[in-house]
Design a protein around this motif. Sequence first.
Motif, PDB file in Angstrom:
ATOM      1  N   GLN A  69       0.838  -1.216   0.000  1.00 43.79           N
ATOM      2  CA  GLN A  69       0.000   0.000   0.000  1.00 43.79           C
ATOM      3  C   GLN A  69       0.864   1.254   0.000  1.00 43.79           C
ATOM      4  OE1 GLN A  69      -2.068  -1.183   3.551  1.00 43.79           O
ATOM      5  NE2 GLN A  69      -3.865  -1.944   2.445  1.00 43.79           N
ATOM      6  N   VAL A  70       1.903   1.236   0.823  1.00 44.53           N
ATOM      7  CA  VAL A  70       2.780   2.410   0.896  1.00 44.53           C
ATOM      8  C   VAL A  70       3.563   2.552  -0.417  1.00 44.53           C
ATOM      9  CG1 VAL A  70       4.835   3.319   2.064  1.00 44.53           C
ATOM     10  CG2 VAL A  70       2.913   2.483   3.405  1.00 44.53           C
ATOM     11  N   ALA A  71       4.006   1.430  -0.964  1.00 41.15           N
ATOM     12  CA  ALA A  71       4.745   1.471  -2.227  1.00 41.15           C
ATOM     13  C   ALA A  71       3.868   2.051  -3.338  1.00 41.15           C
ATOM     14  CB  ALA A  71       5.216   0.066  -2.602  1.00 41.15           C
ATOM     15  N   ALA A  72       2.633   1.593  -3.416  1.00 44.28           N
ATOM     16  CA  ALA A  72       1.725   2.075  -4.475  1.00 44.28           C
ATOM     17  C   ALA A  72       1.490   3.579  -4.327  1.00 44.28           C
ATOM     18  CB  ALA A  72       0.398   1.315  -4.406  1.00 44.28           C
ATOM     19  N   PHE A  73       1.461   4.039  -3.083  1.00 46.11           N
ATOM     20  CA  PHE A  73       1.179   5.452  -2.795  1.00 46.11           C
ATOM     21  C   PHE A  73       2.259   6.373  -3.363  1.00 46.11           C
ATOM     22  CE2 PHE A  73       1.387   8.877   0.601  1.00 46.11           C
ATOM     23  CZ  PHE A  73       0.281   9.583   0.145  1.00 46.11           C
ATOM     24  N   ILE A  74       3.507   5.908  -3.388  1.00 49.67           N
ATOM     25  CA  ILE A  74       4.581   6.799  -3.857  1.00 49.67           C
ATOM     26  C   ILE A  74       5.258   6.245  -5.128  1.00 49.67           C
ATOM     27  CG2 ILE A  74       5.099   8.107  -1.744  1.00 49.67           C
ATOM     28  CD1 ILE A  74       6.984   4.987  -2.680  1.00 49.67           C
TER      29      ILE A  74
END
Length: 428
Positions: free
Chosen positions: A75-80
């Motif tokens: 989720q964090v990877a997709a966000f940035i």
Amino acid sequence: MSATPAPRGDFPILARTVRRGLPLVYLDSGATSQRPQRVLDAVRAMDTQHNGAVKRGAHLLAEEASEAYERAREQVAAFIGAAPDEIVWASGSTQAINLVAYAMSNVSAGRGDSVESRRGVDPHVFSVGPGDVIVTTRAEHHANIIPWQELCLRTGATLRWLDLDAEGRIDLSTLDRIDEHTKLVAFTHVSNVSGAISPVAQIVEAARKVGALTFLDACQSVPHIPVDFHELGVDFAAFSGHKMLGPTGIGALYGRAELLRALPPYQFGGSMIEVVTMEKTTYADPPARFEAGTMPVAQAIGMGEAAVYLTEIGMDKIARYEAELTRRMLASLTKMPGIRILGPEGESNRTGAVAFAVDGVHPHDVGQFLDSKGIAVRVGHHCAQPIHQHFGVFASTRASLGPYNTVEEVDYFVESLAEVRRYFRVED
Ligand code: PLP
């Protein structure tokens, strides 16, 4: 109350009152942001339903915890705009920056070969020593200065920095300080004092031209504007959960996959190894290689939830809304007698972290006066003394916006600030 991109009802703390029963006006999101119920719930669900050791057990709880932990990374990877294996959990930006600085000194101390350069990058790209240069900027938070100062002290390398113009923006005429001796350029995406957005493309281009690595401190950008590290072309970046509506104690290091694979670890212990004998240890692939010991699992899951929450609202929408609030705040502050903005006075190419000096009133007095009105702002040097030295002041007051702040709150802050100098009897 006007509609905010992040519904105020999502944030339990915003409903509380402060001094003398006044409503809380929270203008300190640059220091730490408030958390929506969804994030609180995600952390609580982990603690009350799924708590188990990540990647260590054969039981259901361990399996659920491990899955949730890795889902949060996705989720964090997709966000940035990164791949999951390019995200390393850290306790925050500070630890993420120190991680790379210490890993670099391990290479410089001859430990570059502790990881096999299996796929491409020679670990010695991280080696620094006498004659080499690390470049940072005068706009940095101490977290993006001191680890590099210390790396230089440990290795004999030299620290240089880019200077700032009158508005506190990075002065591009000093870009020539990035030269063929430069091994790494560490710079902030957004200053936590001036709110100025750095010219990332120009700095990355200057670094690439001389073969230097880049490290972006994205702590103050990720919560406020759309950010895609692949698009920005940086090699490493750091950001913190608690500034993007997530929990404290968690943050992330982004590293380009092939660079992380070539970087040796900087902390050693459980969960980061392949094989250990009494004579020798081989290390796991990233990200596990950099996550020694027991990590803040529930907090990572909370940060993942915050990333999803922000994504669902839309970072474009948040950026547009906060720019409008910033414009409104700056339009009033720039006209107010005795107020000096420490940063760009126009709203373009900046975020809503607005630091200012009040002529004749110490920032702590300004902060206390505003606090008596229910308004929370940051006072002091904001862990960024060099930029204050640039502006010729020791400290300042900073109002910083989040996606839950209203137009009415900005107006109330402006009205309250207008009373400060009269209250302290320093009016012209
Ligand atoms: N970098 C910047 C620009 C910041 O504003 C901060 C926190 O204020 C940090 C780094 C350090 O973040 P943390 O304390 O979450 O590690």
